[in-house]
Write a protein that holds these residues in place. Structure first.
Motif, PDB file in Angstrom:
ATOM      1  N   ARG A  32     -13.005 -55.270   9.709  1.00 41.63           N
ATOM      2  CA  ARG A  32     -13.889 -54.327   9.002  1.00 41.63           C
ATOM      3  C   ARG A  32     -13.660 -54.413   7.494  1.00 41.63           C
ATOM      4  NH1 ARG A  32     -12.354 -50.667  12.947  1.00 41.63           N
ATOM      5  NH2 ARG A  32     -11.199 -49.468  11.412  1.00 41.63           N
ATOM      6  N   PHE A  33     -12.419 -54.598   7.069  1.00 38.55           N
ATOM      7  CA  PHE A  33     -12.103 -54.680   5.644  1.00 38.55           C
ATOM      8  C   PHE A  33     -12.922 -55.790   4.987  1.00 38.55           C
ATOM      9  CE2 PHE A  33      -9.989 -55.954   1.836  1.00 38.55           C
ATOM     10  CZ  PHE A  33      -9.401 -54.807   1.324  1.00 38.55           C
ATOM     11  N   VAL A  34     -12.929 -56.969   5.588  1.00 38.26           N
ATOM     12  CA  VAL A  34     -13.640 -58.118   5.010  1.00 38.26           C
ATOM     13  C   VAL A  34     -15.143 -57.821   4.914  1.00 38.26           C
ATOM     14  CG1 VAL A  34     -14.239 -60.551   5.355  1.00 38.26           C
ATOM     15  CG2 VAL A  34     -11.881 -59.772   5.718  1.00 38.26           C
ATOM     16  N   LEU A  35     -15.718 -57.251   5.958  1.00 40.67           N
ATOM     17  CA  LEU A  35     -17.153 -56.926   5.930  1.00 40.67           C
ATOM     18  C   LEU A  35     -17.455 -55.808   4.939  1.00 40.67           C
ATOM     19  CD1 LEU A  35     -18.043 -57.091   9.734  1.00 40.67           C
ATOM     20  CD2 LEU A  35     -18.230 -58.891   7.997  1.00 40.67           C
ATOM     21  N   ASP A  36     -16.609 -54.779   4.915  1.00 41.39           N
ATOM     22  CA  ASP A  36     -16.829 -53.667   3.987  1.00 41.39           C
ATOM     23  C   ASP A  36     -16.675 -54.104   2.531  1.00 41.39           C
ATOM     24  OD1 ASP A  36     -17.302 -52.006   6.140  1.00 41.39           O
ATOM     25  OD2 ASP A  36     -15.341 -51.029   6.055  1.00 41.39           O
ATOM     26  N   ASP A  87     -19.689 -49.920  21.534  1.00 40.59           N
ATOM     27  CA  ASP A  87     -18.718 -50.465  22.473  1.00 40.59           C
ATOM     28  C   ASP A  87     -17.623 -51.280  21.795  1.00 40.59           C
ATOM     29  OD1 ASP A  87     -19.965 -49.353  24.635  1.00 40.59           O
ATOM     30  OD2 ASP A  87     -20.959 -51.201  25.270  1.00 40.59           O
ATOM     31  N   TRP A  88     -17.965 -51.924  20.704  1.00 42.79           N
ATOM     32  CA  TRP A  88     -17.012 -52.819  20.066  1.00 42.79           C
ATOM     33  C   TRP A  88     -16.408 -52.144  18.858  1.00 42.79           C
ATOM     34  CZ3 TRP A  88     -17.280 -56.451  15.665  1.00 42.79           C
ATOM     35  CH2 TRP A  88     -16.187 -57.323  15.655  1.00 42.79           C
ATOM     36  N   ASN A  89     -15.108 -52.058  18.834  1.00 43.87           N
ATOM     37  CA  ASN A  89     -14.400 -51.443  17.719  1.00 43.87           C
ATOM     38  C   ASN A  89     -13.552 -52.533  17.066  1.00 43.87           C
ATOM     39  OD1 ASN A  89     -13.393 -49.600  15.927  1.00 43.87           O
ATOM     40  ND2 ASN A  89     -11.950 -48.688  17.371  1.00 43.87           N
ATOM     41  N   PRO A  90     -14.082 -53.188  16.009  1.00 47.16           N
ATOM     42  CA  PRO A  90     -13.340 -54.304  15.409  1.00 47.16           C
ATOM     43  C   PRO A  90     -12.045 -53.827  14.760  1.00 47.16           C
ATOM     44  CG  PRO A  90     -15.240 -53.729  14.066  1.00 47.16           C
ATOM     45  CD  PRO A  90     -15.326 -52.895  15.312  1.00 47.16           C
ATOM     46  N   LEU A 149      -5.302 -50.605   4.347  1.00 52.39           N
ATOM     47  CA  LEU A 149      -5.150 -51.991   3.911  1.00 52.39           C
ATOM     48  C   LEU A 149      -5.555 -52.143   2.445  1.00 52.39           C
ATOM     49  CD1 LEU A 149      -6.600 -53.888   7.000  1.00 52.39           C
ATOM     50  CD2 LEU A 149      -4.197 -53.722   6.315  1.00 52.39           C
ATOM     51  N   LYS A 150      -4.781 -52.949   1.712  1.00 54.42           N
ATOM     52  CA  LYS A 150      -5.071 -53.272   0.307  1.00 54.42           C
ATOM     53  C   LYS A 150      -4.875 -54.776   0.125  1.00 54.42           C
ATOM     54  CE  LYS A 150      -5.160 -49.045  -1.762  1.00 54.42           C
ATOM     55  NZ  LYS A 150      -5.941 -48.592  -2.877  1.00 54.42           N
ATOM     56  N   MET A 151      -5.625 -55.344  -0.818  1.00 55.64           N
ATOM     57  CA  MET A 151      -5.533 -56.782  -1.071  1.00 55.64           C
ATOM     58  C   MET A 151      -4.345 -57.105  -1.974  1.00 55.64           C
ATOM     59  SD  MET A 151      -9.483 -58.010  -1.692  1.00 55.64           S
ATOM     60  CE  MET A 151     -10.056 -56.558  -2.586  1.00 55.64           C
ATOM     61  N   VAL A 185     -21.036 -63.236   5.668  1.00 55.31           N
ATOM     62  CA  VAL A 185     -19.655 -63.452   6.106  1.00 55.31           C
ATOM     63  C   VAL A 185     -19.658 -63.949   7.546  1.00 55.31           C
ATOM     64  CG1 VAL A 185     -17.399 -62.369   6.436  1.00 55.31           C
ATOM     65  CG2 VAL A 185     -18.901 -61.582   4.584  1.00 55.31           C
ATOM     66  N   SER A 186     -18.907 -65.024   7.784  1.00 48.86           N
ATOM     67  CA  SER A 186     -18.808 -65.551   9.145  1.00 48.86           C
ATOM     68  C   SER A 186     -17.411 -66.107   9.380  1.00 48.86           C
ATOM     69  CB  SER A 186     -19.861 -66.641   9.383  1.00 48.86           C
ATOM     70  OG  SER A 186     -19.605 -67.756   8.553  1.00 48.86           O
TER      71      SER A 186
END
Length: 161
Positions: free
Chosen positions: A14-18, A6-9, A138-140, A91-92
């Protein structure tokens, strides 16, 4: 009733978690590819340090230097990583700080646990990602890590946080 799908961040979330999962998987060479060519991995010794001004840092590296570090880190003869570290990035508080057509700035709190040779170390940090929109996604352009104890003496930090 909600299901996990249901949740599509947003992409930046997603980048930070991945990225955390990639570092925990020791995908250091692939991780360097997540930077823009002019990207910077910066770990200043003071949270008051301002980008573009001289500041002491535990790390202040370009993708080229990070790639050399990653290759050394993964080499089987690297004594500081025999046995290799295992890490968990917790991560929070992931927050969008700024957004424009070209980039987003995301902050998070991270607790990184390292396990190596029967010893655990813990690192707590505020992490800021300046992510640029590119044709590849996205790139850092910047990853800034502000350790809560950045001004303290640290044993070697052979792996990126």
């Amino acid at each position: 009733m909600h299901t996990p799908n249901d949740w599509n961040p947003p992409d930046w979330y997603r980048f930070v978690l991945d990225e955390a999962a990639l570092l925990d998987a020791r995908g250091f060479e692939a991780w360097v590819g997540w930077f823009t060519p002019d990207g910077r991995y910066w770990m200043p010794t003071s949270e008051q340090a301002l980008e573009g001004e001289p500041a002491l840092a535990l790390f202040d590296e370009t993708p080229e230097v990070l790639l050399l570090r990653a290759e050394r880190l993964l080499h089987p003869m690297t004594h500081v990583q025999t046995p290799p570290s295992r890490t968990h990035h917790h991560v929070s508080a992931v927050r969008l700080q700024d957004s424009s057509e070209h980039q987003v700035v995301v902050s998070s709190m991270q607790w990184i646990v390292e396990q190596r040779a029967g010893v655990q170390r813990h690192f707590s940090a505020k992490v800021t990602h300046r992510l640029r929109h590119t044709p590849q996604g996205l790139k850092m352009a910047l990853k800034r890590v502000d350790l809560i104890d950045a001004d303290a003496a640290h044993r070697a930090l052979p792996f990126p946080l």
